[in-house]
Design an enzyme around this catalytic site. Structure first.
Site, mmCIF file in Angstrom:
data_model
loop_
_atom_site.group_PDB
_atom_site.id
_atom_site.type_symbol
_atom_site.label_atom_id
_atom_site.label_comp_id
_atom_site.label_asym_id
_atom_site.label_seq_id
_atom_site.Cartn_x
_atom_site.Cartn_y
_atom_site.Cartn_z
ATOM 1 N N CYS A 1 -29.514 -44.959 7.162
ATOM 2 C CA CYS A 1 -29.016 -44.584 5.830
ATOM 3 C C CYS A 1 -27.997 -43.452 5.885
ATOM 4 O O CYS A 1 -27.836 -42.785 6.901
ATOM 5 C CB CYS A 1 -30.174 -44.096 4.955
ATOM 6 N N CYS B 1 -28.905 -41.204 0.415
ATOM 7 C CA CYS B 1 -29.660 -42.385 0.002
ATOM 8 C C CYS B 1 -30.859 -42.001 -0.860
ATOM 9 O O CYS B 1 -31.577 -41.047 -0.569
ATOM 10 C CB CYS B 1 -30.139 -43.165 1.217
ATOM 11 N N CYS C 1 -28.973 -49.874 5.532
ATOM 12 C CA CYS C 1 -29.716 -49.875 4.264
ATOM 13 C C CYS C 1 -28.921 -50.654 3.223
ATOM 14 O O CYS C 1 -27.709 -50.486 3.105
ATOM 15 C CB CYS C 1 -29.930 -48.426 3.816
ATOM 16 N N CYS D 1 -27.761 -47.843 0.181
ATOM 17 C CA CYS D 1 -26.660 -46.867 0.327
ATOM 18 C C CYS D 1 -25.497 -47.385 1.161
ATOM 19 O O CYS D 1 -24.486 -46.711 1.285
ATOM 20 C CB CYS D 1 -27.180 -45.552 0.904
#
Length: 195
Positions: free
Chosen positions: A38, A42, A69, A72
């Protein structure tokens, strides 16, 4: 745990806990238990400190076998990613492609995949106008272009740009331009230099 020389582990951890956008693009973190990496900003659930590792670049996380992810989008080659901005851009694109159609907030929300309330609030926060107001501005811009560059009469233009009746078109055009469509066309002809 790898370390980026620019920031201490404590600074990175604080950035993750507080979802600090200012650290986006400066480092990435991965969660060993989920296999996902991430951006610091995030909004996912904060992982346990012992389960994370840091990377300077997204490609390093991918090379180590971590997946980006979906919230994000750390794999995108931009310093920060705002999923709300994606909603705004998709809405604008939909309106620009379909401005001549009858469009409701519910229709847009279904296409974008969010609730009408969330769509309206997000769009207004990012643009300062509602999707409906943006659509009206778009239609008026198209009308002005047609008035300046075609010989179509006002009624034809009204229906071409998505209005269902002349009075609504006149009302919105006058509010936006300060004059009627006919007067706008006359003013444009007067201001054009002779050929």
């Amino acid at each position: 745990m790898e370390s980026n020389n620019l920031f201490s582990l404590e600074e990175k951890w604080e950035a993750i806990v507080t979802c600090d956008h200012s650290f986006d693009g400066k480092f990435f973190y991965a969660v060993k238990t989920t296999g996902i990496f991430c951006r610091p900003s995030c909004k996912s659930k904060t992982p346990h400190y012992k389960n994370i590792c840091f990377f300077n670049h997204a490609r390093e996380a991918v090379q180590q076998g971590f997946r980006p992810c979906k919230r994000c989008r750390p794999e995108l080659l931009i310093d920060s990613y705002d999923p709300q901005q994606e909603i705004v851009e998709k809405t604008k694109l939909f309106l620009e492609k379909n401005y001549e159609e009858k469009i409701t907030l519910d229709t847009i929300a279904v296409i974008i995949g969010v609730s009408p309330y969330h769509l309206s609030r997000t769009f207004k926060e990012h643009t300062g106008t509602s999707p409906h107001e943006y659509l009206e501005q778009l239609r008026i811009q198209k009308a002005k272009n047609l008035l300046m560059n075609t010989d179509h009469n006002v009624t034809e233009i009204c229906f071409q740009i998505g209005y269902k009746n002349l009075s609504s078109f006149y009302k919105h055009f006058k509010k936006s331009c300060g004059c009627s469509p006919h007067q706008f066309r006359l003013n444009q002809k007067k201001s054009k230099p002779p050929v």
